[in-house]
Design an enzyme around this catalytic site. Structure first.
Site, mmCIF file in Angstrom:
data_model
loop_
_atom_site.group_PDB
_atom_site.id
_atom_site.type_symbol
_atom_site.label_atom_id
_atom_site.label_comp_id
_atom_site.label_asym_id
_atom_site.label_seq_id
_atom_site.Cartn_x
_atom_site.Cartn_y
_atom_site.Cartn_z
ATOM 1 N N HIS A 98 0.811 -1.221 0.000
ATOM 2 C CA HIS A 98 0.000 0.000 0.000
ATOM 3 C C HIS A 98 0.846 1.275 0.000
ATOM 4 C CE1 HIS A 98 -3.629 -2.423 1.797
ATOM 5 N NE2 HIS A 98 -3.387 -2.699 0.543
ATOM 6 N N GLY A 130 -1.529 -9.546 12.544
ATOM 7 C CA GLY A 130 -2.147 -8.244 12.760
ATOM 8 C C GLY A 130 -2.942 -7.690 11.600
HETATM 9 P P1 OAD Z 1 -7.182 -3.495 10.538
HETATM 10 O O1 OAD Z 1 -7.236 -2.272 11.382
HETATM 11 O O2 OAD Z 1 -8.376 -3.814 9.694
HETATM 12 O O3 OAD Z 1 -6.934 -4.769 11.454
HETATM 13 C C1 OAD Z 1 -5.955 -4.796 12.450
HETATM 14 C C2 OAD Z 1 -5.897 -6.200 13.017
HETATM 15 O O4 OAD Z 1 -4.808 -6.243 13.922
HETATM 16 C C3 OAD Z 1 -7.146 -6.640 13.795
HETATM 17 O O5 OAD Z 1 -7.524 -7.940 13.346
HETATM 18 C C4 OAD Z 1 -6.674 -6.678 15.250
HETATM 19 O O6 OAD Z 1 -7.302 -7.705 16.007
HETATM 20 C C5 OAD Z 1 -5.195 -6.971 15.088
HETATM 21 N N1 OAD Z 1 -4.324 -6.500 16.176
HETATM 22 C C6 OAD Z 1 -4.518 -5.417 16.988
HETATM 23 N N2 OAD Z 1 -3.479 -5.286 17.832
HETATM 24 C C7 OAD Z 1 -2.616 -6.294 17.567
HETATM 25 C C8 OAD Z 1 -1.334 -6.694 18.088
HETATM 26 N N3 OAD Z 1 -0.765 -6.004 19.062
HETATM 27 N N4 OAD Z 1 -0.737 -7.775 17.553
HETATM 28 C C9 OAD Z 1 -1.318 -8.479 16.549
HETATM 29 N N5 OAD Z 1 -2.513 -8.147 16.010
HETATM 30 C C10 OAD Z 1 -3.150 -7.071 16.496
HETATM 31 O O7 OAD Z 1 -5.850 -3.385 9.669
HETATM 32 P P2 OAD Z 1 -5.448 -4.112 8.303
HETATM 33 O O8 OAD Z 1 -5.935 -5.505 8.247
HETATM 34 O O9 OAD Z 1 -3.994 -3.874 8.111
HETATM 35 O O10 OAD Z 1 -5.713 0.066 3.514
HETATM 36 O O11 OAD Z 1 -6.239 -3.242 7.243
HETATM 37 C C11 OAD Z 1 -6.011 -3.468 5.891
HETATM 38 C C12 OAD Z 1 -6.090 -2.207 5.095
HETATM 39 O O12 OAD Z 1 -7.328 -1.508 5.358
HETATM 40 C C13 OAD Z 1 -5.053 -1.151 5.457
HETATM 41 O O13 OAD Z 1 -3.802 -1.354 4.826
HETATM 42 C C14 OAD Z 1 -5.677 0.104 4.950
HETATM 43 C C15 OAD Z 1 -7.014 -0.107 5.602
HETATM 44 O O14 OAD Z 1 -8.023 0.705 5.325
HETATM 45 C C16 OAD Z 1 -5.613 1.190 2.787
HETATM 46 O O15 OAD Z 1 -5.502 2.285 3.306
HETATM 47 C C17 OAD Z 1 -5.659 0.982 1.312
#
Ligand code: OAD
Length: 250
Positions: free
Chosen positions: A114, A182
């Site tokens: 991204h 994560g």
């Molecule tokens: P999310 O915010 O959707 O998800 C974050 C995940 O991390 C959740 O499943 C949490 O349970 C988990 N989490 C939180 N704290 C944690 C920790 N300390 N260790 C491990 N896991 C943890 O983020 P993404 O999946 O990265 O895209 O979101 C994907 C995309 O959506 C992003 O890159 C962005 C966003 O909108 C764009 O901007 C194009």
């Protein structure tokens, strides 16, 4: 832990796929969790070409806030542990994060699906170098040619950089083991990568304190944070690799 560490120690090729939760313990808020909102707006309302056309100053204020947080953040023990997994295997880190923390932790092959929030580019594509400070002096910032600058990230509705996606698909297809850390696994095509690894018979390990669409399909789903689990994993893998090496040379 034993089975997971063995899978890593015996793999020649590994995929590490990370999302916002990977950087949570570095103080960077996730998108969908608590603290993910900014002035009551959801990221999906701001991270789009339409939002930028409508109100570039608003979108840049959000990015300036995020750039400051990223510039002040440092990789945590989980990022460093991922870099240590490279000793003995061909590791590709594919990240949805735009914070650059994997590279700062020492991972060498990092695919930023991204983009990178600390880079900006000219909307007129004039090719001028971006040396925008983390905290831009004017909002919205402008290029030397006069056109608006935009953050060098992928917005909703935009295609992913072709070379990054190609490299990510190659790594997913080649991996004997995939570590998915994560990510809520709801944004494609990143979420397709662990599916490819699973279909190819890879061992897939999820590290996430919450359950996701991957949890029931993964070989192992570890309900811990990245900062707590990954350092122990790297240590266990290193101990097994050292043991294997000693047995080979004995
Ligand atoms: P999310 O915010 O959707 O998800 C974050 C995940 O991390 C959740 O499943 C949490 O349970 C988990 N989490 C939180 N704290 C944690 C920790 N300390 N260790 C491990 N896991 C943890 O983020 P993404 O999946 O990265 O895209 O979101 C994907 C995309 O959506 C992003 O890159 C962005 C966003 O909108 C764009 O901007 C194009």
């Amino acid at each position: 832990m034993t089975g997971i560490a063995e899978a890593f120690a015996s793999a020649r090729s590994a995929l590490v796929l990370t999302g916002a939760g990977m950087s949570a313990e570095s103080g960077i808020p996730t998108f969908r969790g608590p603290g993910g909102l900014w002035r009551d707006r959801r990221p999906e309302e701001l991270a789009t070409p339409e939002a930028f056309r409508r109100d570039p100053a608003l979108v840049w204020e959000w990015y300036a806030w995020r750039r400051r947080r990223v510039a002040e953040a440092a990789p945590h023990a989980g990022h460093l542990a991922i870099a240590r997994l490279e000793a003995g295997a061909d590791v590709t880190v594919v990240t949805q994060n735009v914070d650059g923390l994997h590279r700062r932790a020492g991972s060498r092959r990092v695919v930023e699906l991204h983009g990178n929030i600390l880079r900006a580019r000219c909307t007129a594509a004039c090719g001028a170098p971006d040396d925008l400070p983390a905290d831009p002096p004017e909002i919205p910032p402008r290029c030397a040619c006069g056109a608006l600058l935009r953050p060098d990230v992928v917005w909703f509705g935009e295609p992913l950089p072709e070379d990054a996606m190609g490299e990510a698909l190659r790594a997913a297809g080649a991996a004997q083991v995939a570590l998915v850390v994560g990510t809520s696994s709801v944004v494609y095509p990143a979420a397709a990568l662990w599916r490819i690894a699973l279909e190819r018979g890879a061992t897939v390990v999820e590290v996430n304190p919450e359950s996701t669409p991957l949890s029931d399909l993964a070989t192992w789903s570890v309900r811990e944070t990245a900062g707590s689990f990954l350092p122990r994993l790297a240590e266990a893998v290193a101990a097994r690799r050292t043991g294997d090496e000693e047995r080979r040379t004995a």
